[in-house]
Motif scaffolding. Structure first.
Motif, PDB file in Angstrom:
ATOM      1  N   PRO A  61      -4.656   6.621  14.474  1.00 28.27           N
ATOM      2  CA  PRO A  61      -4.680   7.733  13.501  1.00 28.27           C
ATOM      3  C   PRO A  61      -3.369   7.896  12.760  1.00 28.27           C
ATOM      4  N   GLY A  62      -3.495   8.016  11.448  1.00 26.13           N
ATOM      5  CA  GLY A  62      -2.323   8.225  10.587  1.00 26.13           C
ATOM      6  C   GLY A  62      -2.703   9.207   9.502  1.00 26.13           C
ATOM      7  N   LYS A  63      -2.315   8.913   8.281  1.00 24.17           N
ATOM      8  CA  LYS A  63      -2.678   9.783   7.166  1.00 24.17           C
ATOM      9  C   LYS A  63      -4.189   9.754   6.979  1.00 24.17           C
ATOM     10  N   GLU A  64      -4.788  10.902   6.765  1.00 21.63           N
ATOM     11  CA  GLU A  64      -6.245  10.973   6.777  1.00 21.63           C
ATOM     12  C   GLU A  64      -6.892  10.889   5.387  1.00 21.63           C
ATOM     13  N   LYS A  65      -6.128  11.107   4.336  1.00 17.49           N
ATOM     14  CA  LYS A  65      -6.732  11.076   3.001  1.00 17.49           C
ATOM     15  C   LYS A  65      -5.825  10.338   2.025  1.00 17.49           C
ATOM     16  N   TYR A  66      -6.472   9.535   1.180  1.00 18.23           N
ATOM     17  CA  TYR A  66      -5.748   8.824   0.123  1.00 18.23           C
ATOM     18  C   TYR A  66      -6.404   9.199  -1.207  1.00 18.23           C
ATOM     19  N   LYS A  67      -5.594   9.742  -2.103  1.00 17.75           N
ATOM     20  CA  LYS A  67      -6.152  10.233  -3.357  1.00 17.75           C
ATOM     21  C   LYS A  67      -6.323   9.119  -4.391  1.00 17.75           C
ATOM     22  N   ILE A  68      -5.388   8.176  -4.399  1.00  8.20           N
ATOM     23  CA  ILE A  68      -5.464   7.114  -5.394  1.00  8.20           C
ATOM     24  C   ILE A  68      -5.621   5.767  -4.697  1.00  8.20           C
ATOM     25  N   VAL A  69      -6.180   4.808  -5.423  1.00  9.79           N
ATOM     26  CA  VAL A  69      -6.493   3.504  -4.857  1.00  9.79           C
ATOM     27  C   VAL A  69      -5.242   2.807  -4.344  1.00  9.79           C
ATOM     28  N   GLN A  70      -4.103   2.933  -5.061  1.00  2.32           N
ATOM     29  CA  GLN A  70      -2.892   2.206  -4.662  1.00  2.32           C
ATOM     30  C   GLN A  70      -2.393   2.669  -3.294  1.00  2.32           C
ATOM     31  N   GLU A  71      -2.501   3.970  -3.009  1.00  2.17           N
ATOM     32  CA  GLU A  71      -2.122   4.472  -1.682  1.00  2.17           C
ATOM     33  C   GLU A  71      -2.992   3.822  -0.607  1.00  2.17           C
ATOM     34  N   TYR A  72      -4.252   3.745  -0.917  1.00  6.22           N
ATOM     35  CA  TYR A  72      -5.219   3.155   0.012  1.00  6.22           C
ATOM     36  C   TYR A  72      -4.906   1.674   0.251  1.00  6.22           C
ATOM     37  N   ILE A  73      -4.566   0.937  -0.829  1.00 10.48           N
ATOM     38  CA  ILE A  73      -4.245  -0.493  -0.715  1.00 10.48           C
ATOM     39  C   ILE A  73      -2.975  -0.682   0.117  1.00 10.48           C
ATOM     40  N   ASP A  74      -1.992   0.192  -0.073  1.00 10.55           N
ATOM     41  CA  ASP A  74      -0.762   0.107   0.723  1.00 10.55           C
ATOM     42  C   ASP A  74      -1.078   0.302   2.206  1.00 10.55           C
ATOM     43  N   TYR A  75      -1.981   1.223   2.479  1.00 12.33           N
ATOM     44  CA  TYR A  75      -2.411   1.454   3.870  1.00 12.33           C
ATOM     45  C   TYR A  75      -3.041   0.181   4.438  1.00 12.33           C
ATOM     46  N   LEU A  76      -3.883  -0.485   3.647  1.00 13.22           N
ATOM     47  CA  LEU A  76      -4.546  -1.707   4.100  1.00 13.22           C
ATOM     48  C   LEU A  76      -3.512  -2.798   4.403  1.00 13.22           C
ATOM     49  N   ARG A  77      -2.502  -2.899   3.552  1.00 14.43           N
ATOM     50  CA  ARG A  77      -1.442  -3.897   3.774  1.00 14.43           C
ATOM     51  C   ARG A  77      -0.745  -3.651   5.121  1.00 14.43           C
ATOM     52  N   THR A  78      -0.456  -2.386   5.386  1.00 13.65           N
ATOM     53  CA  THR A  78       0.235  -2.040   6.633  1.00 13.65           C
ATOM     54  C   THR A  78      -0.619  -2.407   7.840  1.00 13.65           C
ATOM     55  N   VAL A  79      -1.880  -2.044   7.772  1.00 13.30           N
ATOM     56  CA  VAL A  79      -2.807  -2.348   8.871  1.00 13.30           C
ATOM     57  C   VAL A  79      -2.878  -3.852   9.104  1.00 13.30           C
ATOM     58  N   PHE A  80      -2.992  -4.612   8.031  1.00 14.54           N
ATOM     59  CA  PHE A  80      -3.109  -6.064   8.126  1.00 14.54           C
ATOM     60  C   PHE A  80      -1.879  -6.667   8.801  1.00 14.54           C
ATOM     61  N   THR A  81      -0.698  -6.215   8.400  1.00 11.55           N
ATOM     62  CA  THR A  81       0.551  -6.771   8.948  1.00 11.55           C
ATOM     63  C   THR A  81       0.691  -6.460  10.433  1.00 11.55           C
ATOM     64  N   ILE A  82       0.342  -5.228  10.839  1.00 11.42           N
ATOM     65  CA  ILE A  82       0.433  -4.866  12.260  1.00 11.42           C
ATOM     66  C   ILE A  82      -0.529  -5.717  13.090  1.00 11.42           C
ATOM     67  N   ALA A  83      -1.733  -5.986  12.533  1.00 11.98           N
ATOM     68  CA  ALA A  83      -2.754  -6.711  13.283  1.00 11.98           C
ATOM     69  C   ALA A  83      -2.493  -8.206  13.360  1.00 11.98           C
ATOM     70  N   THR A  84      -1.804  -8.764  12.354  1.00 12.29           N
ATOM     71  CA  THR A  84      -1.671 -10.235  12.292  1.00 12.29           C
ATOM     72  C   THR A  84      -0.230 -10.729  12.286  1.00 12.29           C
ATOM     73  N   ASP A  85       0.734  -9.814  12.129  1.00 11.04           N
ATOM     74  CA  ASP A  85       2.151 -10.182  12.015  1.00 11.04           C
ATOM     75  C   ASP A  85       2.426 -11.008  10.751  1.00 11.04           C
ATOM     76  N   GLN A  86       1.558 -10.871   9.742  1.00 10.63           N
ATOM     77  CA  GLN A  86       1.750 -11.577   8.476  1.00 10.63           C
ATOM     78  C   GLN A  86       1.431 -10.640   7.319  1.00 10.63           C
ATOM     79  N   LEU A  87       1.915 -10.998   6.129  1.00 13.15           N
ATOM     80  CA  LEU A  87       1.561 -10.264   4.922  1.00 13.15           C
ATOM     81  C   LEU A  87       0.218 -10.763   4.417  1.00 13.15           C
ATOM     82  N   ILE A  88      -0.558  -9.872   3.848  1.00 13.70           N
ATOM     83  CA  ILE A  88      -1.893 -10.253   3.420  1.00 13.70           C
ATOM     84  C   ILE A  88      -1.861 -11.309   2.312  1.00 13.70           C
TER      85      ILE A  88
END
Length: 1011
Positions: free
Chosen positions: A164-191
């Motif tokens: 659990p982290g931030k619960e709402k993203y108003k704009i798409v770019q915030e959401y994409i940044d969140y996805l990048r962070t999740v991906f890096t933590i899960a794989t130790d690589q940049l998307i």
């Protein structure tokens, strides 16, 4: 909230439906779903340019929504228009490199990472409600699918990434940044730069329309929808979902078994009687009116035999009553578990003679598999099955041709058994039912006679057991015997005469003085009578009344009791002799176990006298009860012949309205009363058809209402592996459930993360907000959550029985016969608080290898891609197998069939497979992989490759969360020897972890000192 409140139940059902929908995207097959591809895709894109493809997907979704409502014309006033749709995007794909392609069985392109996005008809993207990305579960370790060759990440890393982290993203770019962070933590690589060994990464995106209707779970989802929209929740389902259950009763004790014995009237197998805990569990089940019955079945404790007994008993009971047959559905979570059940019901041994086998041609076994339409004839070879289209066993036998042959065959078998000129099927089934009813009456009579017998023993202790009684002479082989009482009667009769003679000849003055209570006279009378009574069965104790009336009353009572005792004992013995029963029911727990140990010792020594069933219960299992089961099988075969003839002549044989559907299942249950299915397929089968209306263009529309509460008993096997959202809905189809499993063995493969789960709870109104920890304190421990729960945990919560010493509710099977005592001792310490009773015995010199053995292997693990391997351990295992190949073959036969190899990692599995092939081993025969590879299986020798070396980062897989599951399953697969290959530096004997406890059970050796 009240647990059985209708609205609250609907919230839970809606939550599980949503959870199941979400979990389906843990395994996305793009070939089955509408999609298009975008070359040179950038995850930062907020606009999709290909509007033609975008609108095709939105149009398809629009048509699908309206079609579900029965609206087929776009110009209809009821038509719902869509301006946007929720889509899934895989931002890159992985294509096997040419050099890797040669070695892969699965040569498909991989799409391991997806995320949701809203797209409108102009191609503009917006933030979705479900913003948690989708990691395909089949590419995450630990694995459940042994065929997987590609690993993207681990469940542990994904859980951390989506915490659990931030619960709402108003704009798409915030959401994409969140996805990048999740991906890096899960794989130790940049998307943008993701690479993995053996695959080329292409930045071609797949844009896909999720479609829950094109997957295996559509039947479950539709059933959820039906239940939620119905007025009433079926009682079994309602009870199962109740969070609050404070009822806690002990199961039947050994002392109470005889009171329930009359309910046990059928036994499937002939080879072995029930064990003590199996019998206590069965009799508790038979005496219970509860809707949910949980059976905790640790490894090797005979849960299959217990299930066979439950089924056999229902077959016999329904034959006695003569109405409809019992309809039993056995479900599990995967096809392997299902086929294990089918095998066990097909291989059950029956007694030789005229009742053996089936009285219908070409019929085998007592269960029918309900597979998917995709199962091939080859996969179903030798199995009774029934597909949704009707193909299978019943399509072959439910016709006029087979009916004619079967009637003659059945009549011939019946004449042969009854040795008489029977005229027709009616005559045979009447005689069969009569015999079963006589067996039932005999078993019931045995209970009544034993009750009288034990009442005699109780009265004996009251009347006879004083300090002067020679109690031992009344017992023979530990039980009261009539011989001593037969000797007593003439002695007591003579004493009676002596007392009468004494008082008749007593002087007038003595009688007078005693009457006047003169002490000297009373003392003289007492002294003389004590001489007469000195060696009698009348105890002269304090306050003894030396009067004729009192003494004669005591003698008379003893004579009457002796006659009664002789009568009851002779009647009991006569019943036993008539039915060729030698033993008696054990009077208590200790006596039962004493008999069990005598039998076990006899089996170990191959002593035919000591190893035979040696108590009343055991003998009944393999005699009267087994015969009743055989008779009931043939009774139902005869009933099926009559029913088929009747149905073929009417219009009820075809069609699938509710009456016809119920009639068909009832008829077919006469042949195989147990139907076996995965939870994914069961809801598709137990439905009927109902006409709704004509569509706008005149097409008839039909509904498929479920057959609620139609199944008499739902049996869930391997329930500890069934996630709640997969299994819950099927409970609506049954009236009662027996759930068997073990929460300390293999867990479910949870396909959604904690983050998604908590979000679904909030959206479903089951928690108020993300700080409401009721899901941790109450929902999680009781197994309700789709990210941590299981049907077994829920069953334990709903069950009303609990064993002494067991933290979980439900009855417990405790006799373990698979592994040597030294092996199961580890599991007993690790997971079962010492409650298991090892019965195989200790390993002997005849065993090739020590039962718990560790071979030290120097070295560390390597990480290739995202999975670990350890070539030193690979080489050590291959060397050990080559060195011991001949002695293994001499003892067990083909080495590959005697060996199982378990390792936590796909990389190690692949390395072992390659090395073993090169060494000349047939890897198609070796059970090789994670613990899932040996699910429900056993091998004489299990090799366990730990892979880890000193300094490897993170917690070892088998110690995660300090859960016993992985090592408990791994160790308990070994019948004779469990051999660990590991760098012993990773084993800490002082740690209270699964591996630390294991370290204390192992005998150690060096790699260059193999046995």
């Amino acid at each position: 909230m009240i647990a059985n409140d209708a609205m609250y139940l609907r919230k839970w059902l809606t939550y599980w439906k949503k959870s199941l929908s979400d979990s389906l995207f843990g395994d996305i097959d793009i070939d089955k779903l509408k999609h298009f591809e975008i070359e040179n895709f950038s995850i930062d894109a907020i606009q999709i340019a290909d509007l033609t493809q975008v609108n095709k997907l939105i149009d398809f979704e629009e048509e699908r929504i309206n079609k579900k409502k029965g609206i087929l014309k776009k110009d209809s006033k009821s038509w719902t228009k869509l301006d946007s749709a929720l889509l899934l995007i895989a931002p890159f794909k992985l294509v096997p490199t040419p050099e890797r392609l040669v070695f892969l069985k699965d040569k498909k392109t991989k799409f391991p990472f997806w995320y949701y996005i809203h797209v409108n008809r102009s191609g503009k993207t917006s933030v979705p409600e479900d913003y948690f990305p989708v990691f395909q579960r089949k590419f995450l370790e630990p694995l459940a699918d042994e065929k997987t060759e590609f690993i993207f990440s681990t469940v542990e890393k994904v859980d951390i990434a989506t915490a659990p982290g931030k619960e709402k993203y108003k704009i798409v770019q915030e959401y994409i940044d969140y996805l990048r962070t999740v991906f890096t933590i899960a794989t130790d690589q940049l998307i943008e730069n993701y690479t993995t060994e053996g695959y080329s990464t292409l930045s071609n995106a797949i844009v896909l329309l999720p479609d829950e209707e094109i997957n295996a779970a559509i039947g479950i989802i539709q059933l959820y929808e039906k239940i939620v929209s119905s007025q009433n929740t079926p009682p079994l389902l309602s009870h199962f979902i109740s969070l609050k259950n404070d009822i806690c009763r002990p199961p039947l004790s050994a002392e109470k078994l005889m009171e329930a014995n009359y309910l046990h009237i059928g036994q499937m197998g002939f080879s072995f009687p029930l064990s003590i805990s199996q019998r206590k569990s069965l009799y508790t089940f038979l005496t219970s009116d509860d809707k949910v019955f949980a059976i905790n079945g640790p490894p090797g404790t005979g849960k299959t035999t217990l299930l066979q007994s439950v089924v056999a008993n229902m077959i016999v009971d329904s034959a006695i009553k003569g109405g409809a047959p019992a309809i039993i559905l056995t479900c599990s979570t995967n096809n392997q578990a299902v086929t294990n059940i089918i095998d066990s019901f097909s291989k059950s041994n029956t007694q030789e003679g005229a009742l053996q086998g089936r009285w219908l041609p070409d019929i085998q076994g007592y269960a029918t598999y309900l597979p998917s339409a995709l199962k091939s004839e080859q996969e179903l070879k030798g199995i009774n099955y029934k597909k949704l289209n009707g193909e299978g066993i019943f399509s072959k036998i439910e016709n006029h041709t087979y009916l004619g042959e079967a009637k003659d065959y059945f009549l011939e078998k019946g004449k042969n058994y009854f040795n008489g000129p029977l005229q027709n099927t009616h005559d045979i089934i009447s005689l069969l039912q009569e015999e079963i009813q006589k067996i039932q009456a005999s078993i019931k009579l045995a209970g009544e006679l034993w009750q009288k017998f034990t009442a005699v023993e109780s009265d004996f202790h009251h009347l006879y057991c004083h300090e002067n009684t020679e109690k031992d002479r009344y017992y023979k082989s530990g039980i009261l015997d009539e011989a001593a009482f037969e000797i007593d009667i003439p002695i007591l009769t003579t004493l009676e005469k002596e007392v009468i003679h004494y008082f008749k000849n007593e002087s007038f003055f003595r009688k007078l003085f005693c009457f006047l209570n003169i002490k000297s006279a009373l003392r003289k009378r007492a002294a003389e009578l004590k001489i007469i009574l000195r060696y009698s069965h009348i105890p002269v104790i304090n306050n003894f009344q030396f009067t004729q009336h009192e003494i004669l009353e005591q003698i008379g009572e003893k004579i009457r009791f002796a006659k009664r005792a002789i009568k009851e004992m002779k009647e009991w013995k006569s019943w036993k002799q008539q039915h060729h029963i030698k033993g008696d029911p054990p009077v208590n727990e200790k006596a039962y176990w004493d008999k069990e140990y005598i039998k076990i010792e006899g089996l170990r020594k191959n002593d035919p006298v000591q190893s035979r069933p040696n108590c009343f219960f055991d003998e009944l299992d393999i005699s009267l009860r087994h015969k009743a089961f055989q008779l009931a099988l043939h009774y139902w075969e005869g009933r099926w012949l009559l029913k088929l003839e009747e149905d073929l002549a009417s219009d009820i044989f075809t069609g699938n309205n509710e009456e016809k559907a119920r009639n068909r299942w009832t008829r077919q249950a006469m042949i195989t009363p147990c139907f076996v299915s995965t939870f994914y397929m069961a809801p598709n089968f137990f439905t009927s058809s109902r006409f709704l209306q004509k569509s706008d263009n005149g097409i008839s529309l039909f509904d498929n209402p479920p057959l609620y509460e139609f199944i008499d008993l739902l049996i869930v096997d391997e329930a500890g592996q069934v996630s709640p959202e997969v299994g819950i809905a099927t409970f609506a189809l049954a009236r009662k459930a027996a759930i068997v499993g073990d929460v300390k063995q293999i867990e479910p493969v949870w396909n959604i993360t904690n983050k998604i789960d908590v979000g679904n709870l909030k959206r479903g109104g089951l928690i108020k907000d993300y700080d409401d920890l009721i899901y941790e304190k109450e929902f999680d421990p009781k197994g309700f959550l789709a990210s941590t729960g299981s049907i077994m945990k829920m069953a334990q919560n709903a069950c009303c029985y609990q064993e002494d010493g067991l933290s979980e509710k439900g009855v417990l099977l405790i006799e373990h016969r698979r592994c040597y005592d030294e092996i199961i001792s580890y599991c007993n310490v690790l997971a079962y608080n010492g409650l298991l009773k090892p019965l195989k015995g200790k390993s002997s010199k005849a065993n090739l290898f020590p039962p718990m053995y560790c071979i030290h292997v120097e070295g560390h693990s390597n990480i290739a891609g995202t999975s670990r391997s350890n070539m030193n351990e690979v080489n050590a295992i291959v060397y050990w197998l080559n060195k011991n190949r001949q002695i293994i073959e001499n003892k067990y036969g083909k080495p590959e069939l005697a060996i199982g190899i378990i390792t936590p990692f796909t990389g190690q599995k692949a390395a072992l497979s390659k090395a073993l092939k090169q060494a000349g081993f047939d890897t198609s025969l070796i059970k090789l992989g994670t613990v899932h590879a040996l699910q429900g299986a056993e091998r004489p020798v299990i090799l366990f490759s730990m892979v880890y070396g000193p300094g490897d980062a993170g917690v070892m897989f088998f110690d995660r969360d300090n859960k016993p599951n992985m090592l408990n399953v791994a160790v308990s697969r070994a019948q004779d020897s469990f051999i660990v290959f590991a760098n012993t530096a990773i084993l800490n004997k002082s740690a209270r972890t699964p591996s630390g406890i294991l370290a204390n059970h192992l005998v150690y050796s060096n790699a260059n000192n193999h046995l």
